[in-house]
Design an enzyme around this catalytic site. Structure first.
Site, short mmCIF file in Angstrom:
data_model
loop_
_atom_site.label_atom_id
_atom_site.label_comp_id
_atom_site.label_asym_id
_atom_site.label_seq_id
_atom_site.Cartn_x
_atom_site.Cartn_y
_atom_site.Cartn_z
N ASP A 109 0.86 -1.17 0.00
CA ASP A 109 0.00 0.00 0.00
C ASP A 109 0.91 1.24 0.00
OD1 ASP A 109 -3.11 0.64 1.08
OD2 ASP A 109 -1.63 2.06 1.76
N PHE A 158 -10.07 -0.59 -0.26
CA PHE A 158 -9.77 -1.61 0.75
C PHE A 158 -10.29 -2.97 0.29
CE2 PHE A 158 -10.35 -4.01 4.66
CZ PHE A 158 -9.11 -3.85 5.24
P1 5GP Z 1 1.95 -0.55 3.73
O1 5GP Z 1 3.03 -0.56 4.76
O2 5GP Z 1 2.44 -0.90 2.35
O3 5GP Z 1 1.17 0.73 3.76
O4 5GP Z 1 0.87 -1.59 4.19
C1 5GP Z 1 1.00 -2.93 4.02
C2 5GP Z 1 0.06 -3.69 4.92
O5 5GP Z 1 -1.16 -2.97 5.17
C3 5GP Z 1 -0.35 -4.97 4.24
O6 5GP Z 1 0.56 -6.01 4.52
C4 5GP Z 1 -1.72 -5.21 4.82
O7 5GP Z 1 -1.60 -5.90 6.04
C5 5GP Z 1 -2.28 -3.83 5.09
N1 5GP Z 1 -3.16 -3.38 4.00
C6 5GP Z 1 -2.94 -2.36 3.13
N2 5GP Z 1 -3.98 -2.21 2.28
C7 5GP Z 1 -4.87 -3.18 2.61
C8 5GP Z 1 -6.15 -3.56 2.07
O8 5GP Z 1 -6.69 -3.01 1.11
N3 5GP Z 1 -6.76 -4.63 2.68
C9 5GP Z 1 -6.22 -5.29 3.73
N4 5GP Z 1 -6.92 -6.31 4.23
N5 5GP Z 1 -5.01 -4.96 4.26
C10 5GP Z 1 -4.35 -3.91 3.70
#
Ligand code: 5GP
Length: 182
Positions: A109, A158
């Site tokens: 993300d 999401f």
């Molecule tokens: P980042 O550090 O890249 O912002 O976030 C990564 C983590 O956020 C992922 O491993 C996941 O656990 C959570 N995450 C980010 N977007 C989503 C989403 O759309 N759905 C879900 N279930 N988890 C997400």
């Protein structure tokens, strides 16, 4: 029997956006890439818990080079040093020194989790580190990340299912669903 296109998880409503068939074909495509790139090598897959457990299981069954897998978590806690947060990898039970490493992630993300993961793994001196993610939200990326393997890019919504959760629930589906109603 046809599966429902709508999924209720706790108080939220989701609609199917990626079918099992699409997910599987994208995983096969990425696995073929990995099989080509790692021919003659023995990569170590590091699957990031909890969200990647189903993806890792399906991906590994498409890999035909000799490989190992370990399931890891990144723990972060306040340290007493001036550097602030201390990050530690839990569950790394394979010596990755001099080994080609592939991190298996459910979704990237902002990219901050992967950036921290790379920083924490580098002192172990692997031969190389690549990222393999099931999903990527390109519009949300906040850091420069070189993501070699990506099954599917998605919009900034999401999602749940196929290992991804909403508040602990919703991991146990074959398709991936997007939030349509708060
Ligand atoms: P980042 O550090 O890249 O912002 O976030 C990564 C983590 O956020 C992922 O491993 C996941 O656990 C959570 N995450 C980010 N977007 C989503 C989403 O759309 N759905 C879900 N279930 N988890 C997400």
């Amino acid at each position: 029997m046809q599966r429902s296109r709508i999924l209720k998880v706790k108080d939220k409503t989701f609609a199917v956006t990626l079918s099992e068939r699409t997910i599987k074909s994208q995983i096969r495509r990425v696995a073929e890439q990995i099989n080509r790139d790692y021919e003659g090598k023995q990569p170590v897959f590091l699957a990031v818990l909890n969200g990647s457990f189903i993806f890792a299981a399906d991906l590994l069954r498409e890999i035909n080079v000799p490989c190992e897998i370990s399931f890891i978590k990144l723990a972060s806690y306040e340290g007493t040093t001036t550097t602030g947060n201390i990050r530690e990898i839990i569950g790394l039970n394979i010596d990755i020194t001099g080994r080609p490493v592939i991190i298996v992630e459910d979704i990237v993300d902002t990219g901050l989790t992967m950036a921290h993961m790379l920083e924490t793994l580098k002192p172990h001196n692997p031969e190389s580190i690549e990222i393999c993610t099931l999903l990527l939200k390109p519009s949300k990326l906040q850091v420069k990340l070189d993501i070699r393997y990506c099954c599917k890019q998605i919009p900034d919504d999401f999602v749940v299912g196929y290992g991804l959760d909403y508040d602990g629930f919703g991991r146990n589906t074959k398709d991936i669903y997007t939030l349509i109603q708060n």
